[in-house]
Scaffold this active site. Sequence first.
Site, mmCIF file in Angstrom:
data_model
loop_
_atom_site.group_PDB
_atom_site.id
_atom_site.type_symbol
_atom_site.label_atom_id
_atom_site.label_comp_id
_atom_site.label_asym_id
_atom_site.label_seq_id
_atom_site.Cartn_x
_atom_site.Cartn_y
_atom_site.Cartn_z
ATOM 1 N N LEU A 8 28.016 31.337 -41.185
ATOM 2 C CA LEU A 8 26.645 30.830 -41.249
ATOM 3 C C LEU A 8 26.308 30.030 -39.991
ATOM 4 O O LEU A 8 27.019 29.093 -39.635
ATOM 5 C CB LEU A 8 26.453 29.942 -42.480
ATOM 6 C CG LEU A 8 26.770 30.572 -43.838
ATOM 7 C CD1 LEU A 8 26.260 29.680 -44.953
ATOM 8 C CD2 LEU A 8 26.173 31.969 -43.958
ATOM 9 N N ARG A 15 20.334 16.919 -36.730
ATOM 10 C CA ARG A 15 21.023 15.669 -36.416
ATOM 11 C C ARG A 15 21.684 15.671 -35.032
ATOM 12 O O ARG A 15 22.180 14.649 -34.575
ATOM 13 C CB ARG A 15 22.063 15.376 -37.523
ATOM 14 C CG ARG A 15 21.435 14.946 -38.834
ATOM 15 C CD ARG A 15 22.417 15.029 -39.993
ATOM 16 N NE ARG A 15 22.588 16.399 -40.485
ATOM 17 C CZ ARG A 15 23.427 16.743 -41.468
ATOM 18 N NH1 ARG A 15 24.174 15.828 -42.055
ATOM 19 N NH2 ARG A 15 23.516 17.999 -41.871
ATOM 20 N N LYS A 22 22.752 24.366 -32.872
ATOM 21 C CA LYS A 22 23.969 23.557 -33.028
ATOM 22 C C LYS A 22 25.256 24.302 -32.687
ATOM 23 O O LYS A 22 26.112 23.786 -31.971
ATOM 24 C CB LYS A 22 24.039 23.016 -34.459
ATOM 25 C CG LYS A 22 25.307 22.220 -34.720
ATOM 26 C CD LYS A 22 25.236 21.349 -35.943
ATOM 27 C CE LYS A 22 25.221 22.117 -37.230
ATOM 28 N NZ LYS A 22 25.288 21.223 -38.401
ATOM 29 N N THR A 81 22.495 27.307 -47.814
ATOM 30 C CA THR A 81 23.702 28.095 -47.506
ATOM 31 C C THR A 81 23.848 29.297 -48.447
ATOM 32 O O THR A 81 24.312 30.363 -48.027
ATOM 33 C CB THR A 81 24.960 27.207 -47.580
ATOM 34 O OG1 THR A 81 24.941 26.473 -48.821
ATOM 35 C CG2 THR A 81 25.027 26.220 -46.435
ATOM 36 N N ASN A 169 34.459 19.357 -49.776
ATOM 37 C CA ASN A 169 34.294 20.783 -49.509
ATOM 38 C C ASN A 169 34.252 21.041 -48.005
ATOM 39 O O ASN A 169 33.413 20.484 -47.301
ATOM 40 C CB ASN A 169 32.985 21.249 -50.165
ATOM 41 C CG ASN A 169 32.656 22.705 -49.860
ATOM 42 O OD1 ASN A 169 33.544 23.502 -49.583
ATOM 43 N ND2 ASN A 169 31.366 23.034 -49.920
ATOM 44 N N ASN A 226 27.871 17.721 -37.311
ATOM 45 C CA ASN A 226 26.436 17.591 -37.552
ATOM 46 C C ASN A 226 25.764 16.683 -36.532
ATOM 47 O O ASN A 226 24.555 16.685 -36.406
ATOM 48 C CB ASN A 226 26.190 17.021 -38.954
ATOM 49 C CG ASN A 226 26.801 17.902 -40.029
ATOM 50 O OD1 ASN A 226 26.489 19.085 -40.120
ATOM 51 N ND2 ASN A 226 27.699 17.342 -40.821
ATOM 52 N N TYR A 348 37.006 26.127 3.163
ATOM 53 C CA TYR A 348 36.214 26.850 2.170
ATOM 54 C C TYR A 348 36.461 28.342 2.355
ATOM 55 O O TYR A 348 36.221 28.893 3.434
ATOM 56 C CB TYR A 348 34.712 26.557 2.299
ATOM 57 C CG TYR A 348 33.924 27.499 1.409
ATOM 58 C CD1 TYR A 348 34.047 27.426 0.024
ATOM 59 C CD2 TYR A 348 33.116 28.505 1.958
ATOM 60 C CE1 TYR A 348 33.386 28.324 -0.799
ATOM 61 C CE2 TYR A 348 32.445 29.402 1.128
ATOM 62 C CZ TYR A 348 32.588 29.298 -0.244
ATOM 63 O OH TYR A 348 31.950 30.187 -1.071
ATOM 64 N N SER A 405 41.853 27.749 17.682
ATOM 65 C CA SER A 405 41.192 26.681 16.928
ATOM 66 C C SER A 405 39.754 26.507 17.378
ATOM 67 O O SER A 405 39.448 26.629 18.554
ATOM 68 C CB SER A 405 41.929 25.363 17.154
ATOM 69 O OG SER A 405 43.155 25.427 16.512
#
Length: 448
Positions: A8, A15, A22, A81, A169, A226, A348, A405
Amino acid sequence: MDTAVVILAAGKGTRMSSNRPKVMHEIGNFPMLSHCIKAAQQIKPWKVITVLGHGRTEIMQFLQDSKKSIEFVIQEEQLGTGHAVKIATKQLSNFDGNLIVMFGDTPFISYETLIKIKAKCEQTDLVVLGFRTEESAGYGRLVTNSSELLKIVEHNDANDDELAINLCNSGVIAGNSLLISELLEDLDRNNTNNEFYLTDCVHLAKLRGLNCGFLVCEHDEALGINSRDQLSQAEKNFQTTARTQALENGVHLVAPETVFFSMDTKLGRDTVVEPNVIFGKGVTIGSECIIKAFSYLEGCQISNDCSIGPYARLRPGVDLSDGVKIGNFVEIKNSKVAEHTKINHLSYVGDARIGKNTNIGAGTVTCNYDGVTKHRTVIGEDVFIGSNTMLIAPVTVGNNSMTGSGSVITKDIPEDDLAISRSKQKNNNNGAKKLRKILRNKKNNETH
Ligand code: UD1
Ligand code: CA
C-alpha cells in the site's frame, strides 16, 4: 503455494509536511518503497502489486526506471487501508494462493519474517505481524487470547484498557487471497476516522469462526514512518544495520559510526574503510581495497586492491580495475581506468578511458565540456601525463607517450611521442632584482 504481495502506497503522508509522496522519501538513498519491494521480491512471489494514489506519477516513474516487474493499481480516493487492498484484489481475480499485505511506509520488514509469515499461513486463516513497544501511540493494538488473535483496535478507537496493550500492529497481514477478498466486502466505515480499516478483517474472520494467529517481530523491523522524525530514526537504524553487516562480511570499518551506506553498497572482504566515508547509490568494491578518510563515492565499480583517497570523489560511471590508485582531491566521472594506473593528486578525469600502468600527474584536467557537448579523452597504456596537463577533448593519447608539464593538448598524440605545448621560457638577467626595485620605489612614492 504461490504468494502475491500487495504494497500500500497511496496515502498522502500529511505528517511528513512534504510535496513528495511519503513512500518516495529515501532511506539509504533509496525510496522507502524500494526497501519493501526488495524484501517482497526475495520471497519470489507470483506477483507484486503496489497501490498508488497521491504522487503516483513520481512513483510510477521510479518503478519504471528501476525495471522491476511491479504492477500497480490506482486508488483514486484514499478511503482507508481496507479499501486500498480491495482495489488490489480486483487485479488478483481468482488467485487462490496466499496474499501478504505490506505497507509502503514500513520499510524494514525482512525477507526472513515474510518467510515465517508464509509458513504461519499454513496453520491459521489469517496471520498478523505484531511487535511489542512502549511507544505504541498511533499504532493499532492486537487484542489476543494467548496465541489467538481476537481483533485489532486502532489507536483512535481504543478504550483505556486497549490503549494499555503494548502489542501493536506492524501492518503486515496475510491469508488466503480469496478469503481476504471476501472479508473486505464486509468492511464498513463505522469508526473514528470514517475509513475502511484493513485491520477489521480480523474481527470479521472471528465472526465466521475462522482462526487468526500472529507473529511478533522487533519494534525496529516494524517501524512505521509517518513523520520526518521517524524518517531520520529509520535512516539511523538502517545505517546501524548496514555497518554491522559490512563488519560481519569481513570489511574493516575503522570508525563504523562515521561511514554511511546506501541500500545497494557492496564491499569485498578485507577492504578497509577509514573514517568519514560516504557511499552513495550504486557502489561495488572488491576485496583488499582501502578507502581513505573523507572520500565520497557513488555509482562506481572498483575491483580489488585499489587505494582511494583521502578526499577523493568518485562520481557515477567510474570503473576501476585491480590495483588502481586514486589520491587526494581527485574527482573522476564516467571513466574506465585499467590496472595499476595512478591518478594521485588534484586531478579531474571525466568521460575518459585510461590504459594500464599509466601515471596521471598532479593537476591534470580532462577538459571534457565545451559548454554545449561532452567529449571523450582516450589515454593508452604506460603513458606519463606531466603535471598540470590540460587535455582538450576529444583527444587520444597513444601508448607509451608523454606530455610535458603544463601542456595544453589539443591534438592526438601518437604512440611513443613526447608532446609539449607551452610557451618558451625566457630568463631576464637580474630581472627580478630590477623589478623589485621599481615596485618598492612606486610604493614609497604613493605612501609619502
Ligand atoms: C496503519 C494500521 C495500524 C498499524 C500501522 C502500522 C490500519 C487501519 N491501521 O495505521 O493498525 O499499527 O499502520 O504502521 O490499517 N494507504 C493507502 N490507501 C489508503 C490509506 C492508506 O494506500 O486509503 C497506505 C499508506 O500510503 C501507507 C499505509 O497504507 O503506506 C498505511 O496507512 P497509514 O495511514 O500510514 O496508516 P496508520 O495510521 O499508520
Ligand atoms: Ca503509517
